[in-house]
Scaffold this motif. Structure first.
Motif, mmCIF file in Angstrom:
data_model
loop_
_atom_site.group_PDB
_atom_site.id
_atom_site.type_symbol
_atom_site.label_atom_id
_atom_site.label_comp_id
_atom_site.label_asym_id
_atom_site.label_seq_id
_atom_site.Cartn_x
_atom_site.Cartn_y
_atom_site.Cartn_z
ATOM 1 N N UNK A 69 -29.221 -13.429 -9.484
ATOM 2 C CA UNK A 69 -30.522 -12.891 -9.888
ATOM 3 C C UNK A 69 -31.464 -13.992 -10.366
ATOM 4 N N UNK A 70 -30.947 -14.956 -11.108
ATOM 5 C CA UNK A 70 -31.783 -16.070 -11.564
ATOM 6 C C UNK A 70 -32.307 -16.885 -10.391
ATOM 7 N N UNK A 71 -31.473 -17.070 -9.381
ATOM 8 C CA UNK A 71 -31.854 -17.887 -8.231
ATOM 9 C C UNK A 71 -32.771 -17.147 -7.264
ATOM 10 N N UNK A 72 -32.550 -15.865 -7.095
ATOM 11 C CA UNK A 72 -33.209 -15.142 -5.997
ATOM 12 C C UNK A 72 -34.294 -14.165 -6.409
ATOM 13 N N UNK A 73 -34.522 -13.984 -7.719
ATOM 14 C CA UNK A 73 -35.549 -13.037 -8.155
ATOM 15 C C UNK A 73 -36.432 -13.691 -9.207
ATOM 16 N N UNK A 74 -37.504 -13.018 -9.538
ATOM 17 C CA UNK A 74 -38.400 -13.448 -10.606
ATOM 18 C C UNK A 74 -38.204 -12.556 -11.840
ATOM 19 N N UNK A 75 -37.109 -11.850 -11.904
ATOM 20 C CA UNK A 75 -36.856 -10.968 -13.042
ATOM 21 C C UNK A 75 -36.817 -11.781 -14.341
ATOM 22 N N UNK A 76 -37.239 -11.140 -15.421
ATOM 23 C CA UNK A 76 -37.185 -11.793 -16.734
ATOM 24 C C UNK A 76 -35.729 -11.888 -17.195
ATOM 25 N N UNK A 77 -35.506 -12.729 -18.189
ATOM 26 C CA UNK A 77 -34.152 -12.829 -18.752
ATOM 27 C C UNK A 77 -33.710 -11.494 -19.331
ATOM 28 N N UNK A 78 -34.626 -10.779 -19.937
ATOM 29 C CA UNK A 78 -34.306 -9.459 -20.501
ATOM 30 C C UNK A 78 -33.842 -8.510 -19.391
ATOM 31 N N UNK A 79 -34.545 -8.500 -18.267
ATOM 32 C CA UNK A 79 -34.161 -7.635 -17.146
ATOM 33 C C UNK A 79 -32.805 -8.033 -16.578
ATOM 34 N N UNK A 80 -32.587 -9.323 -16.431
ATOM 35 C CA UNK A 80 -31.305 -9.795 -15.896
ATOM 36 C C UNK A 80 -30.187 -9.473 -16.875
ATOM 37 N N UNK A 81 -30.423 -9.702 -18.161
ATOM 38 C CA UNK A 81 -29.410 -9.403 -19.176
ATOM 39 C C UNK A 81 -28.978 -7.944 -19.083
ATOM 40 N N UNK A 82 -29.942 -7.038 -19.001
ATOM 41 C CA UNK A 82 -29.612 -5.616 -18.929
ATOM 42 C C UNK A 82 -28.920 -5.267 -17.608
ATOM 43 N N UNK A 83 -29.307 -5.921 -16.532
ATOM 44 C CA UNK A 83 -28.701 -5.646 -15.219
ATOM 45 C C UNK A 83 -27.230 -6.033 -15.177
ATOM 46 N N UNK A 84 -26.850 -7.008 -16.008
ATOM 47 C CA UNK A 84 -25.460 -7.456 -15.995
ATOM 48 C C UNK A 84 -24.706 -7.092 -17.272
ATOM 49 N N UNK A 85 -25.231 -6.098 -18.019
ATOM 50 C CA UNK A 85 -24.447 -5.507 -19.094
ATOM 51 C C UNK A 85 -24.611 -6.079 -20.479
ATOM 52 N N UNK A 86 -25.686 -6.813 -20.729
ATOM 53 C CA UNK A 86 -25.919 -7.342 -22.069
ATOM 54 C C UNK A 86 -27.078 -6.602 -22.723
ATOM 55 N N UNK A 87 -26.992 -6.442 -24.035
ATOM 56 C CA UNK A 87 -27.994 -5.689 -24.783
ATOM 57 C C UNK A 87 -29.341 -6.403 -24.834
ATOM 58 N N UNK A 88 -29.293 -7.741 -24.887
ATOM 59 C CA UNK A 88 -30.534 -8.492 -25.010
ATOM 60 C C UNK A 88 -30.394 -9.867 -24.369
ATOM 61 N N UNK A 89 -31.543 -10.526 -24.190
ATOM 62 C CA UNK A 89 -31.571 -11.838 -23.539
ATOM 63 C C UNK A 89 -30.866 -12.896 -24.378
ATOM 64 N N UNK A 90 -30.915 -12.784 -25.707
ATOM 65 C CA UNK A 90 -30.279 -13.784 -26.560
ATOM 66 C C UNK A 90 -28.758 -13.792 -26.364
ATOM 67 N N UNK A 91 -28.142 -12.630 -26.458
ATOM 68 C CA UNK A 91 -26.688 -12.545 -26.261
ATOM 69 C C UNK A 91 -26.281 -12.989 -24.866
#
Length: 123
Positions: A69-91
């Motif tokens: 997702x980081x390589x192939x999309x422009x999604x924010x860290x928050x969006x990527x974090x949630x897409x892969x099961x994390x509550x927030x971008x920091x964790x």
């Protein structure tokens, strides 16, 4: 490895569940309930079949998806974090850096720079 996991129906089911919903907050208890095994039986059989714990395997799958997702999309860290099961971008960022040695931003910047290199070696 994979051959043993595929042959063990509950382990195959657990791997399928993980792949189908990386964003879900899986626990050993829930995975075991879903496939009819106790938490300890699941952990033991999974380790025997895969050489890893179920939750370590899940983290690996999540990090592989995050890299994609980081390589192939422009999604924010928050969006990527949630897409892969994390509550927030920091964790998510903490686990990503511990796993890959780079922050998500560093990874994304390096990947973008490498894509600009005309003779990029793939491998």
């Amino acid at each position: 490895g994979w051959n043993q996991a595929i042959a063990d129906r509950p382990i195959r089911q657990v791997i399928t569940l993980m792949h189908e919903d990386l964003a879900h907050g899986w626990t050993l208890d829930e995975l075991g309930q879903r496939v009819g095994l106790s938490r300890s039986a699941l952990a033991e059989r999974f380790r025997t079949a895969m050489g890893d714990t179920p939750l370590n395997h899940l983290r690996t799958l999540r990090m592989q998806k995050a890299i994609q997702l980081l390589a192939d999309t422009r999604q924010t860290l928050e969006q990527i974090a949630q897409a892969v099961g994390y509550q927030d971008a920091f964790g998510f960022s903490k686990v990503f850096k511990r796993t890959t040695g780079q922050s998500p931003r560093q990874f994304r910047e390096q990947d973008a720079a490498e894509r600009q290199t005309p003779f990029r070696l793939l491998g």
